[in-house]
Every structure is written in C-alpha cells, then in structure tokens.
Design a protein around this motif. Structure first.
Motif, mmCIF file in Angstrom:
data_model
loop_
_atom_site.group_PDB
_atom_site.id
_atom_site.type_symbol
_atom_site.label_atom_id
_atom_site.label_comp_id
_atom_site.label_asym_id
_atom_site.label_seq_id
_atom_site.Cartn_x
_atom_site.Cartn_y
_atom_site.Cartn_z
ATOM 1 N N TRP A 174 19.079 7.972 15.702
ATOM 2 C CA TRP A 174 19.688 9.241 15.304
ATOM 3 C C TRP A 174 19.460 9.542 13.824
ATOM 4 N N TYR A 175 19.468 8.509 13.001
ATOM 5 C CA TYR A 175 19.180 8.693 11.575
ATOM 6 C C TYR A 175 17.792 9.314 11.412
ATOM 7 N N LEU A 176 16.799 8.754 12.089
ATOM 8 C CA LEU A 176 15.432 9.255 11.970
ATOM 9 C C LEU A 176 15.272 10.624 12.619
ATOM 10 N N THR A 177 16.105 10.918 13.617
ATOM 11 C CA THR A 177 16.071 12.241 14.241
ATOM 12 C C THR A 177 16.514 13.316 13.258
ATOM 13 N N GLU A 178 17.555 13.018 12.486
ATOM 14 C CA GLU A 178 18.120 14.014 11.574
ATOM 15 C C GLU A 178 17.523 13.980 10.169
ATOM 16 N N LEU A 179 16.793 12.929 9.836
ATOM 17 C CA LEU A 179 16.208 12.824 8.494
ATOM 18 C C LEU A 179 15.294 14.006 8.162
ATOM 19 N N PRO A 180 14.395 14.428 9.064
ATOM 20 C CA PRO A 180 13.559 15.592 8.725
ATOM 21 C C PRO A 180 14.367 16.853 8.485
ATOM 22 N N VAL A 181 15.495 16.989 9.167
ATOM 23 C CA VAL A 181 16.369 18.146 8.967
ATOM 24 C C VAL A 181 16.898 18.143 7.534
ATOM 25 N N MET A 182 17.380 16.990 7.088
ATOM 26 C CA MET A 182 17.889 16.868 5.726
ATOM 27 C C MET A 182 16.801 17.139 4.698
ATOM 28 N N MET A 183 15.623 16.567 4.912
ATOM 29 C CA MET A 183 14.549 16.666 3.926
ATOM 30 C C MET A 183 14.015 18.093 3.787
ATOM 31 N N SER A 184 14.090 18.880 4.838
ATOM 32 C CA SER A 184 13.482 20.212 4.804
ATOM 33 C C SER A 184 14.454 21.317 4.390
ATOM 34 N N TYR A 185 15.733 21.002 4.271
ATOM 35 C CA TYR A 185 16.721 22.033 3.952
ATOM 36 C C TYR A 185 16.598 22.466 2.499
ATOM 37 N N ASP A 186 16.497 23.766 2.267
ATOM 38 C CA ASP A 186 16.345 24.317 0.918
ATOM 39 C C ASP A 186 17.728 24.635 0.344
ATOM 40 N N LEU A 187 18.342 23.636 -0.264
ATOM 41 C CA LEU A 187 19.701 23.807 -0.782
ATOM 42 C C LEU A 187 19.747 24.845 -1.895
ATOM 43 N N GLU A 188 18.737 24.873 -2.737
ATOM 44 C CA GLU A 188 18.734 25.831 -3.841
ATOM 45 C C GLU A 188 18.770 27.266 -3.329
ATOM 46 N N GLU A 189 17.924 27.576 -2.360
ATOM 47 C CA GLU A 189 17.866 28.938 -1.834
ATOM 48 C C GLU A 189 19.166 29.320 -1.147
ATOM 49 N N ARG A 190 19.709 28.413 -0.339
ATOM 50 C CA ARG A 190 20.932 28.725 0.394
ATOM 51 C C ARG A 190 22.135 28.819 -0.545
ATOM 52 N N LEU A 191 22.177 27.965 -1.564
ATOM 53 C CA LEU A 191 23.302 27.986 -2.497
ATOM 54 C C LEU A 191 23.339 29.292 -3.286
ATOM 55 N N SER A 192 22.184 29.896 -3.519
ATOM 56 C CA SER A 192 22.147 31.170 -4.250
ATOM 57 C C SER A 192 22.855 32.286 -3.487
ATOM 58 N N GLN A 193 23.096 32.077 -2.188
ATOM 59 C CA GLN A 193 23.764 33.077 -1.363
ATOM 60 C C GLN A 193 25.264 32.825 -1.210
ATOM 61 N N VAL A 194 25.755 31.741 -1.770
ATOM 62 C CA VAL A 194 27.178 31.411 -1.665
ATOM 63 C C VAL A 194 27.987 32.267 -2.644
ATOM 64 N N LEU A 195 28.995 32.936 -2.144
ATOM 65 C CA LEU A 195 29.818 33.821 -2.975
ATOM 66 C C LEU A 195 31.059 33.128 -3.517
ATOM 67 N N GLN A 196 31.480 32.033 -2.885
ATOM 68 C CA GLN A 196 32.709 31.352 -3.266
ATOM 69 C C GLN A 196 32.490 30.499 -4.525
ATOM 70 N N PRO A 197 33.582 30.157 -5.239
ATOM 71 C CA PRO A 197 33.459 29.212 -6.361
ATOM 72 C C PRO A 197 32.915 27.869 -5.885
ATOM 73 N N VAL A 198 32.011 27.297 -6.677
ATOM 74 C CA VAL A 198 31.328 26.063 -6.300
ATOM 75 C C VAL A 198 31.492 25.021 -7.399
ATOM 76 N N LEU A 199 31.850 23.794 -6.990
ATOM 77 C CA LEU A 199 31.860 22.649 -7.897
ATOM 78 C C LEU A 199 30.755 21.696 -7.470
ATOM 79 N N VAL A 200 29.858 21.364 -8.405
ATOM 80 C CA VAL A 200 28.815 20.368 -8.166
ATOM 81 C C VAL A 200 29.205 19.118 -8.942
#
Length: 254
Positions: A174-200
């Motif tokens: 299951w780890y290897l099944t989901e690893l490509p999903v994690m690696m390909s997700y564009d967090l920067e692009e998606r985070l630019s669409q978040v309207l709520q306050p964000v803490l990193v």
C-alpha cells in the motif's frame, strides 16, 4: 503510550471507503469551541498525533483520522488520489456534523489538508501544514527516501517506534501504491488556491521539509505564516507537542 480513556473510536464509511476516527471531546462550555481534525502522512496513523490531540482537546473537540489503507482502516483495492482522500475526509466530517474545522496535516497529510480546503472550503476554517511534502526542488523518490532515512536517525525512540510499527501495519504494497500519488501532487499550485489562514510549521532539524521550501509555501498562501520549532526533526507534533499546540492556537486566535 497509553490511549486516553475518554477517546472514542468509530468507523465511518464515505462512498465505498472507510476511515477510523479517534475522537476526544473538548471542554464543555456554553459557547462552541474550535474543532480540530488531524490527518496523518503516508504509512502512518492517528498514533503519532496522540500527544498533540490530547493538548488540543483542552480547547475543543478533536478528531484524528486513520484514512483508507492506513492504520486500522481497510485497504482499498485500487490507488486513491489526493482528491479522493479529500472527498473521504469531507464525507467523514459531514457524518460527524463538525461544521468548519481547523485541519492539521503532517507530511503527506498536508496534501490532504490542502485539497480539503480547496475542494470543500465551507468545511475548513484554518489550515495547518506540518513538515509539508514534496519539496519541488527535490521531487524524486531517491531523495525522499534518503531524507526519511536521515530523519530516522534524529527522531526519538518513541517516535521511531510509532513510525516503524505503523509502516509495518500499512504494508509495503500500500505504501508503494500511494507513493506516486504523494510524489506527483503539486502542493504549491493547490496551496495558492486556499483562501483560509494557513500555518506552515517545521522542526529546525527536519531534512524532509527544508526551511526554504516551507518559507516558500507560507509566502504562496494568501494568508500564510511560518513557524520553526528549534531542535526538532520531521514528526515535530510528537517531539514538541506543547509548542505545536501553542502555535496552532495562536493561528486561530489571531
């Protein structure tokens, strides 16, 4: 680490996928307090949030979720995308009847938290991203593996015990099944669409989520802020739960 005696566990099915939800009730007051939802990373479960969850429960209801395929939750028969995980979380929250929540994600859980905030903004009041992945400047499985290995040398014995036993429970397939999903997700692009306050947030010794990457993410977020907890590696919510709780409370009370 013992489970708090007042913790309640339930299985919630959204569509065809089931999650295990571990809840602690907040203080009983006349006014409704915040609701915190904790989302784990790849291979992990609710267990490495236990310290943070107990502290946050002093201020509001908390729900820590074992997502499909992880922890005690049943493994799906196919790969699940980040958007599908967000839909499962949304369905789970609707079943719980929480209203808008403070969503806290660690590692791959930051992807789930971000996607939930984008796709279901009415369910999210604030977003907390702890040790976010995957750094766009280091987007390779080899680099991520080496950094996770380095991190294991810095984690506490109790932290490593949770990590390694959760990895065994999740299983390599299951780890290897989901690893490509994690690696390909564009967090920067998606985070630019978040309207709520964000803490990193990151630990200052975290090799998985570098300071430059975390600062970049906090600048991308429309209402972002960055905190760094001295001396801590990747699972900072376990090693420095009190400081992490204080930073989350500061975000929602600003």
């Amino acid at each position: 680490m013992s489970v708090p005696t007042e913790m309640r566990a339930k299985v919630i099915t959204a569509g065809s996928l089931s999650s295990h939800v571990y809840s602690l009730a907040g203080p009983h007051t006349r006014s409704a307090g915040p609701v915190f939802v904790l989302l784990h990373g790849i291979g992990m479960s609710h267990r490495y949030y236990r310290r943070l969850q107990t502290l946050l429960a002093g201020h509001g209801d908390t729900h820590s979720i074992d997502l499909p395929g992880f922890g005690a939750a049943a493994k799906p028969d196919r790969q699940i995308s980040v958007a599908e995980y967000a839909a499962v979380i949304a369905g789970t929250l609707e079943t719980l009847g929480t209203g808008p929540v403070v969503v806290v994600g660690h590692s791959m859980g930051t992807q789930f938290a971000t996607e939930l905030a984008v796709l279901h903004p009415d369910l999210v009041s604030h977003v907390v991203l702890i040790g976010p992945v995957v750094d766009s400047a280091r987007r390779s499985v080899l680099r991520q593996s080496l950094r996770l290995g380095l991190d294991s040398l810095m984690e506490s014995p109790s932290g490593n015990a949770i990590v390694f036993t959760d990895y065994v429970r999740s299983g390599l397939r299951w780890y290897l099944t989901e690893l490509p999903v994690m690696m390909s997700y564009d967090l920067e692009e998606r985070l630019s669409q978040v309207l709520q306050p964000v803490l990193v947030a990151r630990g200052s010794r975290d090799p998985v989520a570098p300071r430059s990457w975390c600062r970049k993410l906090s600048a991308i977020a429309r209402h972002g802020r960055f905190v760094e907890i001295p001396g801590e590696p990747h699972i900072v919510q376990h090693g420095a739960a009190a400081r992490m709780a204080a930073d989350i409370l500061a975000l929602i009370h600003t």
